[in-house]
Design a protein around this motif. Sequence first.
Motif, mmCIF file in Angstrom:
data_model
loop_
_atom_site.group_PDB
_atom_site.id
_atom_site.type_symbol
_atom_site.label_atom_id
_atom_site.label_comp_id
_atom_site.label_asym_id
_atom_site.label_seq_id
_atom_site.Cartn_x
_atom_site.Cartn_y
_atom_site.Cartn_z
ATOM 1 N N THR A 78 19.956 48.597 29.047
ATOM 2 C CA THR A 78 20.576 48.294 27.763
ATOM 3 C C THR A 78 19.848 49.070 26.676
ATOM 4 O OG1 THR A 78 19.099 46.448 27.387
ATOM 5 C CG2 THR A 78 21.180 45.960 28.463
ATOM 6 N N THR A 79 20.458 49.120 25.527
ATOM 7 C CA THR A 79 19.863 49.821 24.401
ATOM 8 C C THR A 79 19.434 48.799 23.360
ATOM 9 O OG1 THR A 79 21.424 51.573 24.849
ATOM 10 C CG2 THR A 79 20.250 51.682 22.776
ATOM 11 N N SER A 80 18.260 48.982 22.826
ATOM 12 C CA SER A 80 17.776 48.060 21.802
ATOM 13 C C SER A 80 17.364 48.823 20.554
ATOM 14 C CB SER A 80 16.575 47.278 22.315
ATOM 15 O OG SER A 80 16.985 46.404 23.329
ATOM 16 N N LEU A 81 17.450 48.127 19.443
ATOM 17 C CA LEU A 81 17.128 48.721 18.154
ATOM 18 C C LEU A 81 15.669 48.420 17.802
ATOM 19 C CD1 LEU A 81 18.055 50.083 15.510
ATOM 20 C CD2 LEU A 81 18.821 47.845 14.735
ATOM 21 N N VAL A 82 14.967 49.470 17.459
ATOM 22 C CA VAL A 82 13.561 49.316 17.083
ATOM 23 C C VAL A 82 13.350 49.991 15.735
ATOM 24 C CG1 VAL A 82 11.203 49.939 17.675
ATOM 25 C CG2 VAL A 82 12.767 49.209 19.456
ATOM 26 N N LEU A 83 12.622 49.323 14.857
ATOM 27 C CA LEU A 83 12.375 49.887 13.532
ATOM 28 C C LEU A 83 10.889 50.154 13.344
ATOM 29 C CD1 LEU A 83 14.494 47.371 11.419
ATOM 30 C CD2 LEU A 83 15.239 49.569 12.332
ATOM 31 N N ILE A 84 10.603 51.214 12.623
ATOM 32 C CA ILE A 84 9.231 51.427 12.167
ATOM 33 C C ILE A 84 9.302 51.394 10.644
ATOM 34 C CG2 ILE A 84 7.269 52.995 12.165
ATOM 35 C CD1 ILE A 84 8.149 53.872 14.939
ATOM 36 N N PRO A 85 9.103 50.189 10.091
ATOM 37 C CA PRO A 85 9.369 49.976 8.658
ATOM 38 C C PRO A 85 8.692 51.002 7.743
ATOM 39 C CG PRO A 85 8.935 47.896 9.737
ATOM 40 C CD PRO A 85 8.656 48.956 10.750
ATOM 41 N N ASN A 86 7.492 51.431 8.095
ATOM 42 C CA ASN A 86 6.784 52.366 7.222
ATOM 43 C C ASN A 86 7.477 53.710 7.096
ATOM 44 O OD1 ASN A 86 4.509 51.352 5.955
ATOM 45 N ND2 ASN A 86 3.477 51.135 7.927
ATOM 46 N N GLN A 87 8.276 54.038 8.103
ATOM 47 C CA GLN A 87 8.928 55.347 8.084
ATOM 48 C C GLN A 87 10.276 55.302 7.386
ATOM 49 O OE1 GLN A 87 9.127 56.766 12.089
ATOM 50 N NE2 GLN A 87 6.923 56.769 12.354
ATOM 51 N N ILE A 88 10.731 54.100 7.106
ATOM 52 C CA ILE A 88 12.055 53.986 6.478
ATOM 53 C C ILE A 88 11.919 54.286 4.987
ATOM 54 C CG2 ILE A 88 13.980 52.442 5.991
ATOM 55 C CD1 ILE A 88 13.244 50.937 8.563
ATOM 56 N N LEU A 98 22.718 48.875 8.527
ATOM 57 C CA LEU A 98 22.483 48.210 9.811
ATOM 58 C C LEU A 98 23.125 46.826 9.857
ATOM 59 C CD1 LEU A 98 18.802 49.185 10.723
ATOM 60 C CD2 LEU A 98 20.916 50.095 11.651
ATOM 61 N N SER A 99 23.050 46.107 8.740
ATOM 62 C CA SER A 99 23.637 44.772 8.757
ATOM 63 C C SER A 99 25.150 44.871 8.940
ATOM 64 C CB SER A 99 23.282 44.010 7.478
ATOM 65 O OG SER A 99 23.802 44.676 6.350
ATOM 66 N N LYS A 100 25.748 45.939 8.390
ATOM 67 C CA LYS A 100 27.186 46.132 8.589
ATOM 68 C C LYS A 100 27.498 46.395 10.065
ATOM 69 C CE LYS A 100 28.188 48.486 4.585
ATOM 70 N NZ LYS A 100 28.552 49.805 4.061
ATOM 71 N N ILE A 101 26.738 47.315 10.644
ATOM 72 C CA ILE A 101 27.014 47.709 12.036
ATOM 73 C C ILE A 101 26.759 46.545 12.992
ATOM 74 C CG2 ILE A 101 26.265 49.203 13.924
ATOM 75 C CD1 ILE A 101 25.706 51.354 11.801
ATOM 76 N N LEU A 102 25.666 45.825 12.739
ATOM 77 C CA LEU A 102 25.315 44.724 13.651
ATOM 78 C C LEU A 102 26.074 43.449 13.305
ATOM 79 C CD1 LEU A 102 21.452 45.212 13.949
ATOM 80 C CD2 LEU A 102 23.201 45.837 15.605
ATOM 81 N N ASN A 103 26.794 43.505 12.197
ATOM 82 C CA ASN A 103 27.598 42.362 11.772
ATOM 83 C C ASN A 103 26.745 41.122 11.514
ATOM 84 O OD1 ASN A 103 29.964 41.260 11.020
ATOM 85 N ND2 ASN A 103 30.656 40.742 13.107
ATOM 86 N N ALA A 134 25.509 51.327 19.414
ATOM 87 C CA ALA A 134 24.372 52.236 19.525
ATOM 88 C C ALA A 134 24.724 53.609 18.955
ATOM 89 C CB ALA A 134 23.936 52.360 20.987
ATOM 90 N N GLU A 135 25.927 54.051 19.237
ATOM 91 C CA GLU A 135 26.333 55.367 18.766
ATOM 92 C C GLU A 135 26.439 55.406 17.238
ATOM 93 O OE1 GLU A 135 30.112 56.793 19.899
ATOM 94 O OE2 GLU A 135 29.420 58.847 20.184
ATOM 95 N N LYS A 139 24.239 57.838 14.780
ATOM 96 C CA LYS A 139 24.851 58.797 13.862
ATOM 97 C C LYS A 139 24.237 58.763 12.464
ATOM 98 C CE LYS A 139 29.401 59.843 15.719
ATOM 99 N NZ LYS A 139 30.771 59.324 15.811
ATOM 100 N N LEU A 140 23.721 57.596 12.068
ATOM 101 C CA LEU A 140 23.157 57.475 10.724
ATOM 102 C C LEU A 140 21.916 58.350 10.557
ATOM 103 C CD1 LEU A 140 23.487 53.637 10.198
ATOM 104 C CD2 LEU A 140 24.864 55.432 9.160
ATOM 105 N N GLU A 141 21.213 58.573 11.666
ATOM 106 C CA GLU A 141 20.020 59.417 11.665
ATOM 107 C C GLU A 141 18.999 59.021 10.601
ATOM 108 O OE1 GLU A 141 21.281 63.462 11.499
ATOM 109 O OE2 GLU A 141 21.851 63.493 13.612
ATOM 110 N N PHE A 142 18.799 57.717 10.485
ATOM 111 C CA PHE A 142 17.777 57.241 9.550
ATOM 112 C C PHE A 142 16.397 57.493 10.141
ATOM 113 C CE2 PHE A 142 20.996 54.078 7.869
ATOM 114 C CZ PHE A 142 21.101 54.707 6.640
#
Lengths: 637, 329
Positions: A78-88, A98-103, A134-135, A139-142
């Motif tokens: 499966t694919t999971s979402l991981v964030l590195i807050p400092n890089q955002i 993200l909240s839109k995509i993840l609903n 996931a796609e 695509k957002l390439e954040f």
Amino acid sequence: MGCYMFVREIDKRIRILFLVLFIPFVLIILRVIYIQVFQYKKLNSYAKDLWSRDLELEADRGKILDRNGIVLADNLTTTSLVLIPNQIKDKKEVTEELSKILNISFEDMKKHVYKKTSIERVHPEGRRLSYDVAEKIQKLEFEGVYLVKEAKRYYPYHDLLSHTLGYVGIDNQGLSGLELQYDSYLTGKNGAIQYFSDAHGNRLKMSDVYIAPTSGMNINLTVDIHIQQSLEREMDNIVDMFHPDMALALVVNPKTGEILGMSSTPDFDPNEYQKYDSATLSRNYPIWASYEPGSTFKVVTMASAIEEKVVDIFKDRFYDAGKVNVDGSILKCWKAGGHGDQTFLEVLQNSCNPGFVRLGQLLGKEKLFSYIHQFGFGEKTGVDLNGEGQGIVFPLNRVGNVELATSAFGQGPSVTPIQQVMAVSAVVNGGYLYRPYIVKSVSDHTNSVVKEYSKVMRRRVISQQTSAIMRIALEHVVAKGGGKSAYIEGYRVGGKTGTAQKSENGVYLVNNYIMSFMAVVPSNDPEAVLYLAIDNPKNTAMLSSYTTTPIARRILLDIIDALKISKQKGEVDKDLEWNDKVTYEVPNVIGKSIDEAKKELIHFKVVTEGDGNIVFEQSPRGGEKIEDGSIVRLFLK
Amino acid sequence: MKMDKILLFTVIVLAIFGLFMIYSSSSIWADYKFHDSFHYVKYQGVFFLLGLFIMIIVSKIPYRFYYQFSNLILFFSFLLLVLVLIPGIGSVRNGSRSWFGIGSFGIQPSEAAKISLIIFTSKYLSFSGDYIKKFWKGIVPVLCIVLIFFGLIMLQPDLGTGMILVISILSILFIAGADLRFFIGGGIFGIIGVIALIVIAPYRMKRITSFMNPWNDALGTGFQMIQSLYAIGPGGLLGNGYLNSVQKHFYLPEPQTDFIFSIIAEEFGVMGAIFIVSLFVLLFYRGVMIANHTNDLFSKYLSFGILFQIIFQAIMNLMVVVGLIPITG
């Protein structure tokens, strides 16, 4: 020129100081060289540890496969979402998108994006993402938003072999069964995407290092899925038909000790093990349950008696009056009035208790109990599974005449199913007691075998001759005795039924039995020993012959299929019962004239095809057994 | 007036290389703190130009001027050292009340004290003649004044500057011909003092050992040392190349000041280190030549004292960042 001398002295001291200060400069250069050459390796690796952040990539857990390579415990990627807050960079925008995509709500997403941590897994909303989601994120390439692969254990056959396979926890760590026992093999080595960051966690523009995860090792079982599925199916049937307290089945290759299948009910689906209580999860009955075996144990008594030459089962006779008095205790035969005069072979066929009391007495307690121990009762078989039971065998000093008598027909000792199967295996395989095992080999992800297990012979218990006699005797039980319902035309099946009374606190329960059947196929050259037991079946006659044997027969047919056992010649013919169809062996009439052929095919309906007088082909072929009145086609030329 | 072109050249090369390295090492911090990666290098550039300007002006002043007004200069710097200790006048930076802050610029009176003491000592020794051979008449008066200044600087407190001041003056005493027994005695006295200090407070021993193995206290006393080693070591003999330091990315505190040599070694490897060290040796060598070539005692002491002070300070800094001596005495 004292002044001049004085000045010269000063200049000399200046030069001395110059030279003195030259030394630390040289030391500094040497020190830099020392640090950059001799300490390079150490400092570089320490510094890399400091600079690098790992985005862990989970390794696939090794699979568990049956003997044919069919996967019983698999992984779902499966694919999971991981964030590195400092890089955002733009946290608000990332949160919104993200909240839109993840609903999910902006606030829920914000908790993850604004978290003060180096790596944040968006749990649970960001786990097991669908391909579409996931796609979209991809695509957002954040910057600072990553998608990583995660694997989840999956058991495609659900409750199949569940007790033995066990299950894994949330982080894919083995918690029970083989998953726990072989956890160190199954667990892979996680990989990582290693990136370099500054002291504030921002990604540096240095090349990332990809460390590939190494999958865990595969565990290859001796189990055959076809046999296992047959067991599971019949377990379900048993539950539907008899609502038992417990039921179990176990199939072993008697020549090696390989477990071909094992099942018990109640069982569970390891995909959602949390839904079951701990007793259901933990009790692997075929190796754990311990109870009085009942008549299946007579196989052991008889084999011991033959080995000790105290009886010739074909010639020696026994008169059963229906009961026997041992030291004042009346031990009854299950058949009121008794079986009358019979050979000891018939004693086994009829499962006649007084006959076995006689065998026990002929052996004496020392010898009978010595064989009971040698056949492996009272000790663990050493199967490569956790949670094996040991059973209880009376210590010799507590065996009186009554205990000797009852033990001879299977009351008294407490034994486990796997002990019985291994003992019967020894009885029919030529006398060798093997250690049962279920793990055939461990192989790495490239499929090369890392560890291989093979049969372990523990000891020899009886001779070839005794074993051969026992094989015939057991075949007779199925053909003529209590195992008739397990008879399979054209195949040689041996077996023995058992109906064991259950006791609680030393008192036998009324109308509460464990019905069992022990089968050997083919009996002339055994490839599988099946043991089936149903604890307290409801809505059935209190005789194992009617309850377990028809089920055992269906399993045996599947075993024959799975192991590709060919038809055997020279079987013991079955005694007919009123509802049995009469069968006859088709004679070979090829080459004979049509008239001769018709004479020989007197039991069958003959259909001819073609013109001519001579039979050049027939269907079915000679040697097959078919029912009275069936069609035999003859091809003439 | 003759000008030592090699000396001038050396100084300018050092200064310009310094500008480049200040840019490389500070740009990340500067961008983070001031959103201007050139912040520090701009200031340094201004000071560099200002320095050149002042150099030209000062070179026009005959050194006799200092000789003449040495007492006044000394008194003036003494006054400044006292004033800087008064809260409200002196401001605190890095834990020491050692600055006069004027806008974003700052002046350290202890720097002035170093120069004025060197001027004063040079003058004192140049006319004291044979007094220098005599402990009480020649050495003790100088030592008394030095100790007063040292004491004032220690009130800030700034041990590093204080030590450089004392040792610079001692170096002048040495070349002026002070009896070697004085230095031997002083050395023994110093060792006894250090042992006494350790006996009184054993944690000082820890400080001393921690620079040998900074990992014993990686987050405390060893932290800066480790960060410096993480710059020098991974740079390797060839270095990462200009601007490619990793440690300047917030790992090394103040990479553009105390630890700039670490960044030089990280980006240019051992060649960078040799380059810097050679420039300092050349600088010192030219200074020694000047001192040797003049027959005027005052200018001999003065020129040597000033250069010794610069070089000694450089040696102290370099030895600290490569881990040859503990970070703070």
